[in-house]
Design a protein around this motif. Sequence first.
Motif, PDB file in Angstrom:
ATOM      1  N   ARG A 186      30.964  33.978  51.169  1.00 35.79           N
ATOM      2  CA  ARG A 186      29.796  34.256  51.593  1.00 35.79           C
ATOM      3  C   ARG A 186      29.288  35.719  50.928  1.00 35.79           C
ATOM      4  N   TRP A 222      38.577  31.286  58.133  1.00 31.25           N
ATOM      5  CA  TRP A 222      37.339  31.970  58.321  1.00 31.25           C
ATOM      6  C   TRP A 222      37.412  33.233  57.330  1.00 31.25           C
ATOM      7  N   ARG A 267      31.476  28.896  62.956  1.00 30.65           N
ATOM      8  CA  ARG A 267      31.828  30.316  62.900  1.00 30.65           C
ATOM      9  C   ARG A 267      30.853  31.502  62.639  1.00 30.65           C
ATOM     10  N   ALA A 307      28.612  42.436  65.445  1.00 31.86           N
ATOM     11  CA  ALA A 307      29.788  42.739  65.990  1.00 31.86           C
ATOM     12  C   ALA A 307      30.408  41.384  66.598  1.00 31.86           C
ATOM     13  N   LEU A 308      30.266  40.397  66.149  1.00 31.35           N
ATOM     14  CA  LEU A 308      30.790  38.999  66.408  1.00 31.35           C
ATOM     15  C   LEU A 308      32.179  38.907  65.609  1.00 31.35           C
ATOM     16  N   LEU A 309      33.140  38.349  66.405  1.00 32.63           N
ATOM     17  CA  LEU A 309      34.496  38.120  65.886  1.00 32.63           C
ATOM     18  C   LEU A 309      34.674  36.935  64.743  1.00 32.63           C
ATOM     19  N   PRO A 310      34.924  37.230  63.453  1.00 33.94           N
ATOM     20  CA  PRO A 310      34.404  36.254  62.534  1.00 33.94           C
ATOM     21  C   PRO A 310      35.386  35.053  62.540  1.00 33.94           C
ATOM     22  N   TRP A 311      36.511  35.198  63.083  1.00 32.83           N
ATOM     23  CA  TRP A 311      37.395  34.114  63.202  1.00 32.83           C
ATOM     24  C   TRP A 311      37.214  33.134  64.457  1.00 32.83           C
ATOM     25  N   MET A 351      32.917  46.934  70.472  1.00 31.28           N
ATOM     26  CA  MET A 351      32.527  45.645  70.987  1.00 31.28           C
ATOM     27  C   MET A 351      33.466  45.286  72.122  1.00 31.28           C
ATOM     28  N   PHE A 358      33.175  45.339  76.668  1.00 32.77           N
ATOM     29  CA  PHE A 358      33.014  44.235  77.499  1.00 32.77           C
ATOM     30  C   PHE A 358      34.622  44.407  78.366  1.00 32.77           C
ATOM     31  N   THR A 415      35.626  31.910  53.995  1.00 37.13           N
ATOM     32  CA  THR A 415      34.278  31.516  54.034  1.00 37.13           C
ATOM     33  C   THR A 415      33.467  32.905  54.271  1.00 37.13           C
ATOM     34  N   PHE A 446      33.597  35.550  75.141  1.00 38.61           N
ATOM     35  CA  PHE A 446      34.417  36.943  74.780  1.00 38.61           C
ATOM     36  C   PHE A 446      34.664  37.665  75.883  1.00 38.61           C
ATOM     37  N   GLY A 488      30.310  33.155  59.971  1.00 34.39           N
ATOM     38  CA  GLY A 488      30.077  33.387  58.585  1.00 34.39           C
ATOM     39  C   GLY A 488      29.315  32.259  58.189  1.00 34.39           C
ATOM     40  N   ARG A 492      26.153  36.348  74.343  1.00 34.31           N
ATOM     41  CA  ARG A 492      27.629  36.957  74.754  1.00 34.31           C
ATOM     42  C   ARG A 492      27.218  37.950  75.893  1.00 34.31           C
ATOM     43  N   SER A 545      33.600  48.186  64.600  1.00 36.89           N
ATOM     44  CA  SER A 545      32.495  47.988  65.537  1.00 36.89           C
ATOM     45  C   SER A 545      33.160  46.744  66.621  1.00 36.89           C
ATOM     46  N   LEU A 546      34.020  46.098  66.036  1.00 32.91           N
ATOM     47  CA  LEU A 546      34.705  45.063  66.641  1.00 32.91           C
ATOM     48  C   LEU A 546      35.449  45.522  68.022  1.00 32.91           C
TER      49      LEU A 546
END
Lengths: 275, 275
Positions: free
Chosen positions: A272, A265, B141, B96-100, A170, A174, A268, B109, B143, B157, A166-167
Amino acid sequence: MTAAFRAGPRPARRPDVLRRLAGASLPYQLLTFTVFAAGWELYARGWGGLLIPTFTETVAATVELLGSAELWRAMYVSNQALVLGFGIAVVVGVPAGIVLGRFRLLERFADVYLNILLVTPMAAIIPLLMMSVGFGLASRVILVTIFSIVMVVVNSRTGVRQVDPSLIEMARSFGASERQIWTRVLLPGALPAIMTGIRLGVGRAVTGMVIVELLMVSTALGGLILEYRGLFKAPLLYGTIVIILAEALLLISVARWGERRLTRWAQTTTARNAR
Amino acid sequence: MGSDDYGKERALIEIRGLGKSFVGQDNETVEALRDVNLDVGENEFLTVLGPSGCGKTTLLKTIAGLIPWNDGDIRIDGTPVRGPGPDRSMVFQNFALLPWATVLDNVAFGLRMRGVGRAEREERARSLIAMVGLSGFETKRPGELSGGMQQRVGLARALAMRPRVLLMDEPFGAVDEQTRRLLQEELLSIWEEHRMTVVFITHSMEEAVLLGDRVVLMSARPGRISEIVPVPLERPRSSDVGALERSGQYVEITAYLWDRLRDMHEEHRPSKVAG
């Protein structure tokens, strides 16, 4: 003593030094090491004989070796093969793993070779290498590469595959180009696994470095081991092995440190998820 | 009921005869969308409601230009959709966020993908972060954020692109009930201030009625529009959502939608004899 059973809010405890020590792993490692060293010392004094030096003899020999030019020359020669061989493993293995992770068709071709690399006893390849490449630096480099590249490839491949699809969707929504998807999504997402592959690969590279010198060309550190064995210089033999182990531990620690720094990241996130 | 009874403003999105099928797991052809005709007005808030598997997400992704379709035509302001474009941006169900990446980098983005320079994109990102109430969290971030906060980042975004069309795929489906209500109210007040065209997918009748100017009801197998229900509730609605939810009209429309949805579910229950 009634205070301990008093109801209601209690004053916050001061950070307990003992408890913090119990939480860290270093005290445990020191403890097991002390027990190990003491056991070794007792056994070697009682039943060791000529071939098993005591712990204290080994420590003394290690210190002696660290002061000798011979050891550092051997270290230099051995590590040439390690640096070159592992460098090749990373430079070739990371892109290879990434490509294999992204394109499933290629993977069907490559899978069988990766499996061979994973399960083959590498020592069996050494005579082949000697016959085709000779006794020089080249065959030592090749062997280190063969030993370590699998870990790098397999982990990089896993890393790319773990990136959430899904990233990618995404990023496309964009307007990301194929190149931006690689540099901004796939590579950063795969980085933790790539770093893990590098850490595991370092360990295998050190193994390869020593094995090739023991079995194929008796030079450098492997040569020293064989020489001290032949001369029954047990403390020096053990000292050499201690130094090799120390180098491997050092390299792995550096790799782990780099892994932690670059991919905070991911830790973490996993922390989690584990909760 | 026709799709053109929304005559107040001119259509920004025109969908004509849209059909989409794909090959499923057992090699059978699944008809995800059949003959979908829909006009979405400029600055209209359109909600799409239907049982799971009715193709509502597929419909959204075709409008986004993320997946190809088989028949028909989608136009945005007269221009046929050929892929993702800067006029549309999307909010995803799983965020769908970039975790890093930090909150700031996540919000920026899309701008980065579109080649907006660093200074400008960070300035725009910061103002959007403030708009969704996340000031002070720029360097965190994903997380480290709650689900509701993560979706605020996803919304910021999308809004940072200043899109003409905001495509939202069950955006509040993955957060808890209380957070969902807060997010709904905030989305309403943002939309009331900065009007734009919104296509909002949901499986909640209450959400569809609370937010939408019209509710598109879809039915499954094949996915098609079964009815378009106008929601003549007064705007602005964000000021007193509670009163709105107690109003007769709101209750009536929600009940009507549920009746229709229940009919759809019964149609697909093989044991039930119709009538």
